[in-house]
Design a protein around this motif. Structure first.
Motif, PDB file in Angstrom:
ATOM      1  N   ASP A  46      -0.899   6.159  10.372  1.00 51.15           N
ATOM      2  CA  ASP A  46      -2.096   6.739   9.762  1.00 51.15           C
ATOM      3  C   ASP A  46      -1.786   7.577   8.527  1.00 51.15           C
ATOM      4  O   ASP A  46      -2.703   8.084   7.882  1.00 51.15           O
ATOM      5  CB  ASP A  46      -2.823   7.634  10.779  1.00 51.15           C
ATOM      6  N   GLY A  47      -0.497   7.740   8.188  1.00 51.76           N
ATOM      7  CA  GLY A  47      -0.100   8.662   7.126  1.00 51.76           C
ATOM      8  C   GLY A  47      -0.372   8.148   5.720  1.00 51.76           C
ATOM      9  O   GLY A  47      -0.815   7.014   5.509  1.00 51.76           O
ATOM     10  N   ALA A  48      -0.062   9.026   4.768  1.00 47.73           N
ATOM     11  CA  ALA A  48      -0.317   8.712   3.354  1.00 47.73           C
ATOM     12  C   ALA A  48       0.615   7.605   2.860  1.00 47.73           C
ATOM     13  O   ALA A  48       1.754   7.485   3.298  1.00 47.73           O
ATOM     14  CB  ALA A  48      -0.127   9.965   2.505  1.00 47.73           C
ATOM     15  N   ASP A  49       0.108   6.806   1.942  1.00 40.98           N
ATOM     16  CA  ASP A  49       0.892   5.714   1.359  1.00 40.98           C
ATOM     17  C   ASP A  49       1.873   6.249   0.304  1.00 40.98           C
ATOM     18  O   ASP A  49       1.607   7.267  -0.353  1.00 40.98           O
ATOM     19  CB  ASP A  49      -0.024   4.683   0.693  1.00 40.98           C
ATOM     20  N   ALA A  50       2.980   5.553   0.172  1.00 36.15           N
ATOM     21  CA  ALA A  50       3.939   5.856  -0.892  1.00 36.15           C
ATOM     22  C   ALA A  50       4.841   4.646  -1.075  1.00 36.15           C
ATOM     23  O   ALA A  50       5.431   4.156  -0.113  1.00 36.15           O
ATOM     24  CB  ALA A  50       4.774   7.086  -0.551  1.00 36.15           C
ATOM     25  N   ALA A  51       4.926   4.166  -2.303  1.00 33.83           N
ATOM     26  CA  ALA A  51       5.788   3.014  -2.584  1.00 33.83           C
ATOM     27  C   ALA A  51       7.244   3.466  -2.550  1.00 33.83           C
ATOM     28  O   ALA A  51       7.586   4.537  -3.056  1.00 33.83           O
ATOM     29  CB  ALA A  51       5.452   2.429  -3.946  1.00 33.83           C
TER      30      ALA A  51
END
Length: 264
Positions: free
Chosen positions: A118-123
């Motif tokens: 559910d966490g924040a996206d990061a490439a």
């Protein structure tokens, strides 16, 4: 009875607290009210099963349902979304199974993986960019879903075997306490059991220490030669596993640090 008092009484009824619904309300509606009562608890049990699937498999239906009801009786939902309801369930499990530490650790791993999902996206950082980095001044920034869990059992092996429908090993205490790192790549949560030296390296990097200072700290603990090997191994693993979101300079390239001391 006022509407507010009636609403509060109805909530107490759902939560299994002593209540006395007015006859005008309850009357012949007993069976209908029972539906609401059962549905409330059933929904929360289902919510916990969804967030703690491997724990559910490890404990079995009856033991999990008993633990879930115990938790529900003491912890009413407080968030706008039921996806948050699993907060604190691992602590409940720990209190219920003090002599079986793997149970709470499986629960904690379940929850950390759910939060990573559910966490924040990061490439992830592209390894091709490594040629741009000045390592004397480089600061590693991890993906926001990275979390560390202390463990003393083989909970990771148990979790993996359950997930793969393989023969599940017996619970055992590890020779040395360890850590599990949890993170997400794209939409897939991952975890890995790691040693104390990597844990220390992650913690140092997460505080904003430069990679050079990280190596210095490791050298103070395990010696320079070993520190270089560990730092290189960690960096390679973090890049390969997609743990690093960015590597930045603590000051822009080409800008020197101001001189210290008295001016002439």
């Amino acid at each position: 009875m006022s509407l507010l008092a009636l609403q509060r009484t109805f909530v107490d009824f759902l939560l299994d607290q002593p209540t006395d619904l007015p006859v005008a309300v309850s009357g012949s509606a007993g069976p209908g009210l029972a539906v609401y009562h059962n549905a409330y608890r059933a929904q929360l049990v289902a919510c916990l099963k969804d967030s703690y699937e491997r724990l559910w498999a490890w404990l079995g239906d009856d033991a999990f349902a008993s633990a879930a009801r115990h938790h529900i009786d003491r912890h009413a939902p407080t968030s706008w979304t039921l996806s948050d309801y699993g907060v604190g369930f691992a602590e409940t499990i720990n209190a219920l199974y003090p002599d079986d530490p793997e149970v709470a650790e499986i629960a904690a791993l379940d929850w950390a993986l759910r939060r990573a999902f559910d966490g924040a996206d990061a490439a992830p950082f592209a390894p091709a960019r490594l040629i741009e980095i000045d390592w004397d001044d480089a600061v590693i920034h991890f993906v926001p879903t990275l979390a560390l869990l202390p463990v003393k059992t083989n909970c990771g092996a148990i979790w993996t075997a359950i997930a793969a429908s393989e023969d599940v090993p017996a619970a055992r205490i590890l020779p040395q306490p360890a850590w599990v790192r949890v993170w997400r790549v794209d939409m897939q949560p991952h975890f890995a059991t790691i040693e104390a030296t990597e844990t220390d390296a992650i913690r140092l990097a997460a505080t904003g220490e430069s990679f050079a200072r990280l190596c210095d700290h490791l050298a103070e603990t395990i010696g320079m030669e070993e520190a270089v090997l560990v730092a290189g191994r960690c960096l390679s693993s973090w890049l390969q596993d997609g743990l690093i979101a960015d590597i930045r300079q603590s000051r822009p390239l080409g800008v020197t640090a101001p001189a210290t001391g008295d001016r002439a």
